[in-house]
Design a protein around this motif. Structure first.
Motif, PDB file in Angstrom:
ATOM      1  N   UNK A 127      -1.774  -6.896  50.691  1.00 55.73           N
ATOM      2  CA  UNK A 127      -0.500  -7.130  51.395  1.00 55.73           C
ATOM      3  C   UNK A 127       0.021  -5.724  52.553  1.00 55.73           C
ATOM      4  N   UNK A 128      -0.344  -6.007  54.202  1.00 53.75           N
ATOM      5  CA  UNK A 128      -0.296  -3.970  54.783  1.00 53.75           C
ATOM      6  C   UNK A 128       0.440  -4.734  55.943  1.00 53.75           C
ATOM      7  N   UNK A 129       0.945  -3.837  56.919  1.00 61.09           N
ATOM      8  CA  UNK A 129       1.347  -3.639  57.872  1.00 61.09           C
ATOM      9  C   UNK A 129       2.281  -5.274  58.318  1.00 61.09           C
ATOM     10  N   UNK A 130       3.137  -5.121  57.177  1.00 58.99           N
ATOM     11  CA  UNK A 130       4.000  -6.476  57.203  1.00 58.99           C
ATOM     12  C   UNK A 130       5.196  -6.675  58.661  1.00 58.99           C
ATOM     13  N   UNK A 131       4.799  -7.632  59.686  1.00 60.26           N
ATOM     14  CA  UNK A 131       5.938  -7.362  60.726  1.00 60.26           C
ATOM     15  C   UNK A 131       7.169  -6.742  60.377  1.00 60.26           C
ATOM     16  N   UNK A 132       7.987  -6.045  60.759  1.00 61.67           N
ATOM     17  CA  UNK A 132       9.378  -5.180  60.811  1.00 61.67           C
ATOM     18  C   UNK A 132       9.247  -4.885  59.598  1.00 61.67           C
ATOM     19  N   UNK A 133       8.692  -4.198  58.867  1.00 60.49           N
ATOM     20  CA  UNK A 133       8.688  -3.081  57.480  1.00 60.49           C
ATOM     21  C   UNK A 133       8.262  -1.913  57.923  1.00 60.49           C
ATOM     22  N   UNK A 134       8.864  -0.998  56.876  1.00 61.10           N
ATOM     23  CA  UNK A 134       8.436   0.290  56.985  1.00 61.10           C
ATOM     24  C   UNK A 134       6.852   0.500  57.303  1.00 61.10           C
ATOM     25  N   UNK A 135       6.075   0.194  56.600  1.00 57.97           N
ATOM     26  CA  UNK A 135       4.270   0.096  56.516  1.00 57.97           C
ATOM     27  C   UNK A 135       3.641  -0.157  57.502  1.00 57.97           C
ATOM     28  N   UNK A 136       4.765  -0.851  58.372  1.00 55.96           N
ATOM     29  CA  UNK A 136       4.204  -1.404  59.838  1.00 55.96           C
ATOM     30  C   UNK A 136       4.326  -0.446  60.444  1.00 55.96           C
ATOM     31  N   UNK A 137       5.395   0.190  61.039  1.00 57.80           N
ATOM     32  CA  UNK A 137       5.625   1.152  61.284  1.00 57.80           C
ATOM     33  C   UNK A 137       4.513   1.776  62.096  1.00 57.80           C
ATOM     34  N   UNK A 138       4.722   2.885  63.184  1.00 63.32           N
ATOM     35  CA  UNK A 138       3.778   3.574  63.774  1.00 63.32           C
ATOM     36  C   UNK A 138       3.418   5.461  62.731  1.00 63.32           C
ATOM     37  N   UNK A 139       2.845   5.734  62.753  1.00 62.69           N
ATOM     38  CA  UNK A 139       2.175   6.806  62.063  1.00 62.69           C
ATOM     39  C   UNK A 139       3.364   7.878  62.383  1.00 62.69           C
ATOM     40  N   UNK A 140       4.318   8.570  61.488  1.00 58.22           N
ATOM     41  CA  UNK A 140       5.550   9.483  61.596  1.00 58.22           C
ATOM     42  C   UNK A 140       5.116  10.729  62.415  1.00 58.22           C
ATOM     43  N   UNK A 141       5.357  11.624  63.251  1.00 55.07           N
ATOM     44  CA  UNK A 141       4.757  12.151  64.584  1.00 55.07           C
ATOM     45  C   UNK A 141       3.823  12.112  65.310  1.00 55.07           C
ATOM     46  N   UNK A 142       3.331  10.588  65.602  1.00 47.78           N
ATOM     47  CA  UNK A 142       3.097   9.894  66.195  1.00 47.78           C
ATOM     48  C   UNK A 142       3.738  10.076  67.586  1.00 47.78           C
TER      49      UNK A 142
END
Length: 206
Positions: free
Chosen positions: A84-99
């Motif tokens: 499981x990855x990039x589940x909508x509205x989760x932290x894992x789905x957010x854009x990379x820090x610093x981008x």
């Protein structure tokens, strides 16, 4: 005989008709994420330079993202190949820090339904129409991962009649099998993608 819109531009200088497309640069694809790409975070500062370049030229900047439901068909619990990855509205789905995602950037969410996967930013989205409506004929593509979402996005762009510039210093591969990244690069270039780096583009503008 090709039309002007179909003939690859000789210049790498971003200009009217060009757009930057940042593919799936999300937390879950970075080291420590659920589906980490080795050294994936190294592309962030490079892509920020490209973003600055296109922002200064007032050209479109597009960011695609996986935006899966929790029961997505690609997940291992449903027989798919991935955790499981990039589940909508989760932290894992957010854009990379610093981008640096500009406030006027266009964000494309893909693979949003539970029953269909989509590696390409064009698959099941309005991206092609959005670009054409703005007169875009060429896309500069970087992001993650070279051998999956970047490859499929570039191949779809070419198949849809766009020119594609592959930002080879701003991509990284998953490498499920050794050599996948190299093979993906070759496949894109054979189909017509033009490889380029920030050094080449910046040098041309100097």
């Amino acid at each position: 005989m090709q039309s002007d819109a179909e003939t690859p531009s000789s210049s790498l200088h971003p200009a009217a008709g060009d757009a930057l497309l940042v593919v799936d640069l999300q937390r879950d694809f970075l080291p420590g994420g659920a589906l980490a790409v080795a050294d994936g975070n190294a592309v962030v500062p490079v892509l920020n330079r490209y973003i600055d370049l296109f922002s200064a030229a007032r050209l479109p900047r597009v960011f695609s993202r996986d935006w899966h439901p929790a029961n997505h068909v690609s997940f291992a619990e449903r027989g798919g190949p991935w955790p499981p990855h990039c589940i909508a509205e989760t932290t894992g789905a957010s854009f990379a820090p610093g981008l640096n995602v500009p406030p006027d950037a266009y964000i494309v969410s893909k693979a949003t339904g539970a029953e269909a996967d989509a590696y390409s930013a064009f698959q099941g989205t309005d991206l092609a129409g959005w670009l054409r409506h703005r007169g875009c004929r060429r896309v500069f593509v970087g992001g993650l991962a070279t051998d999956y979402c970047v490859r499929e996005t570039v191949l779809d762009a070419l198949a849809l009649g766009f020119e594609a510039v592959l930002l080879t210093d701003a991509v990284r591969a998953v490498e499920v099998e050794p050599g996948d990244g190299r093979r993906a690069l070759e496949a894109m270039i054979v189909r017509g993608a033009r490889p380029a780096t920030l050094q080449a583009i910046a040098g041309e503008q100097a």
